[in-house]
Each structure stands twice: as structure tokens, then as C-alpha cells.
Design a protein around this motif. Structure first.
Motif, short mmCIF file in Angstrom:
data_model
loop_
_atom_site.label_atom_id
_atom_site.label_comp_id
_atom_site.label_asym_id
_atom_site.label_seq_id
_atom_site.Cartn_x
_atom_site.Cartn_y
_atom_site.Cartn_z
N ALA A 101 -12.72 -6.03 -3.39
CA ALA A 101 -12.06 -5.43 -2.04
C ALA A 101 -11.83 -6.77 -0.97
N VAL A 102 -12.96 -7.40 -0.89
CA VAL A 102 -12.90 -8.59 0.29
C VAL A 102 -11.87 -9.52 -0.05
N LEU A 103 -11.96 -9.78 -1.31
CA LEU A 103 -10.93 -10.93 -1.90
C LEU A 103 -9.43 -10.58 -1.58
N ARG A 104 -9.42 -9.22 -1.56
CA ARG A 104 -7.83 -8.57 -1.00
C ARG A 104 -7.48 -9.08 0.24
N LEU A 105 -8.42 -9.68 0.99
CA LEU A 105 -8.03 -10.14 2.37
C LEU A 105 -7.56 -11.43 2.66
N GLU A 106 -7.81 -12.35 1.23
CA GLU A 106 -7.28 -13.61 1.13
C GLU A 106 -5.88 -13.56 0.49
N SER A 107 -5.51 -12.55 0.21
CA SER A 107 -4.13 -12.50 -0.43
C SER A 107 -3.02 -12.73 0.63
N VAL A 108 -1.76 -13.15 0.21
CA VAL A 108 -0.61 -13.15 1.16
C VAL A 108 0.22 -11.97 1.31
N ASN A 109 -0.05 -11.01 0.48
CA ASN A 109 0.47 -9.97 0.45
C ASN A 109 0.02 -8.84 1.46
N PRO A 110 0.67 -8.27 2.44
CA PRO A 110 0.06 -7.52 3.33
C PRO A 110 -0.28 -6.00 2.70
N ALA A 111 0.18 -5.77 1.66
CA ALA A 111 -0.51 -4.49 0.95
C ALA A 111 -1.79 -4.54 0.64
N ASP A 112 -1.90 -5.72 0.21
CA ASP A 112 -3.14 -6.24 -0.18
C ASP A 112 -4.49 -5.90 0.81
N TRP A 113 -3.77 -6.33 2.21
CA TRP A 113 -4.83 -6.26 3.41
C TRP A 113 -5.07 -4.71 3.40
N ASN A 114 -4.06 -3.92 3.61
CA ASN A 114 -4.21 -2.35 3.66
C ASN A 114 -5.20 -1.81 2.28
N LEU A 115 -4.89 -2.10 1.37
CA LEU A 115 -5.78 -1.94 0.27
C LEU A 115 -7.13 -2.27 0.36
N ALA A 116 -7.47 -3.30 0.72
CA ALA A 116 -8.75 -3.71 1.18
C ALA A 116 -9.52 -2.91 2.15
N VAL A 117 -8.98 -2.34 3.28
CA VAL A 117 -9.45 -1.34 3.93
C VAL A 117 -9.45 -0.20 3.47
N ILE A 118 -8.75 0.19 2.54
CA ILE A 118 -8.89 1.61 1.81
C ILE A 118 -9.83 1.47 0.79
N GLN A 119 -9.98 0.55 0.09
CA GLN A 119 -11.22 0.29 -0.84
C GLN A 119 -12.41 0.34 -0.15
N THR A 120 -12.72 -0.40 1.14
CA THR A 120 -14.07 -0.58 1.63
C THR A 120 -14.42 0.74 2.46
N GLU A 173 0.14 7.10 7.93
CA GLU A 173 1.49 6.99 8.46
C GLU A 173 2.00 5.73 7.28
N SER A 174 3.20 6.25 6.88
CA SER A 174 3.57 5.45 5.87
C SER A 174 4.09 4.01 6.08
N ASP A 175 4.60 3.79 7.38
CA ASP A 175 5.05 2.72 7.76
C ASP A 175 4.18 1.56 8.33
N ILE A 176 2.90 1.87 8.14
CA ILE A 176 1.72 0.87 8.90
C ILE A 176 1.61 -0.10 7.87
N VAL A 177 1.47 -1.20 8.31
CA VAL A 177 1.08 -2.48 7.52
C VAL A 177 0.25 -3.28 8.91
N LEU A 178 -0.95 -3.34 8.42
CA LEU A 178 -1.72 -3.98 9.28
C LEU A 178 -1.66 -5.51 9.16
N SER A 179 -2.22 -6.04 10.31
CA SER A 179 -2.10 -7.63 10.05
C SER A 179 -3.34 -8.09 9.61
N GLN A 180 -3.36 -9.33 8.86
CA GLN A 180 -4.41 -9.74 8.25
C GLN A 180 -5.77 -9.67 9.14
N GLU A 181 -5.57 -9.99 10.46
CA GLU A 181 -6.55 -9.93 11.32
C GLU A 181 -7.16 -8.64 11.39
#
Length: 107
Positions: A10-29, A78-86
Motif C-alpha cells: 500500500a505504501v509503495l503505491r504512494l511512489e507511483s506517478v498515477n494519482p489513482a494509485d495514491w487514492n488506492l494507497a489511502v483506501i488500502q491503509t 465522491e467519484s471525482d476526488i483525486v487526492l494530491s500525492q501529498e
């Protein structure tokens, strides 16, 4: 086992360049912390129900965990939410704080 295997992934997803992975990292943790709460024997149909059974005496970082969980809920509801990496890193750090305090991650 509840945390050790899924946490690094899950934490590794935060290093991705894909914003969807950042959202997934939060969901997984969030899901990892929920599994911990269930492992602790807390009942309820949702993670929110389980968190309500805790207080700051049992989990000093309870407010932080709630904040992270609310970020996760924004992603899911909220389907349109994409978090920043930060923002994603911030939420994951809050979950990490709770998991360390509960001794499911090393201090």
C-alpha cells in the motif's frame, strides 16, 4: 500478518506517478486499520462503528485516525476526488500513527 504483508504494498503505491494509485494507497491503509480493529475484537458493521468504541485513552491518535478515515470516505463516496500525492501521504501517515500506537507496526 494482518499488517506486515499488505502495508508495504500500500505504501509503495504512494511512489507511483498515477494519482489513482495514491487514492488506492489511502483506501488500502484504511482497510488494514479496519482489519486491526476487527482483530482487536471491536464489533460493528462499519469501521466508523468500530472507531466509536475507542476513546483517546485507548488510542491517543484517535482524532488522526478519524481524519484519515474521512479522507478515505471522500475518495470512495465522491467519484471525482483525486487526492494530491501529498494529501495521500498525509492520510497514510495518520493511519500509520494509529497502527504504531496499537503496536501493529514497529514503533
Amino acid at each position: 500478518e494482518i499488517v506486515n504483508r499488505p502495508w508495504p504494498e500500500a505504501v509503495l503505491r504512494l511512489e507511483s506517478v498515477n494519482p489513482a494509485d495514491w487514492n488506492l494507497a489511502v483506501i488500502q491503509t484504511d482497510a488494514i486499520l479496519d482489519a486491526v480493529l476487527k482483530d482487536m475484537g471491536l464489533d460493528g458493521s462499519t469501521m466508523g462503528d468500530r472507531l466509536k468504541q475507542l476513546d483517546r485513552a485507548k488510542l491517543g491518535s484517535l482524532d488522526d485516525v478519524w481524519e484519515a478515515h474521512k479522507i478515505r470516505n471522500r475518495i470512495v463516496h465522491e467519484s471525482d476526488i483525486v487526492l494530491s500525492q501529498e494529501e495521500a501521504r498525509y492520510a497514510v501517515r495518520l493511519f500509520e500513527k494509529g497502527l504504531r500506537e496499537l503496536a501493529y507496526l514497529p514503533a
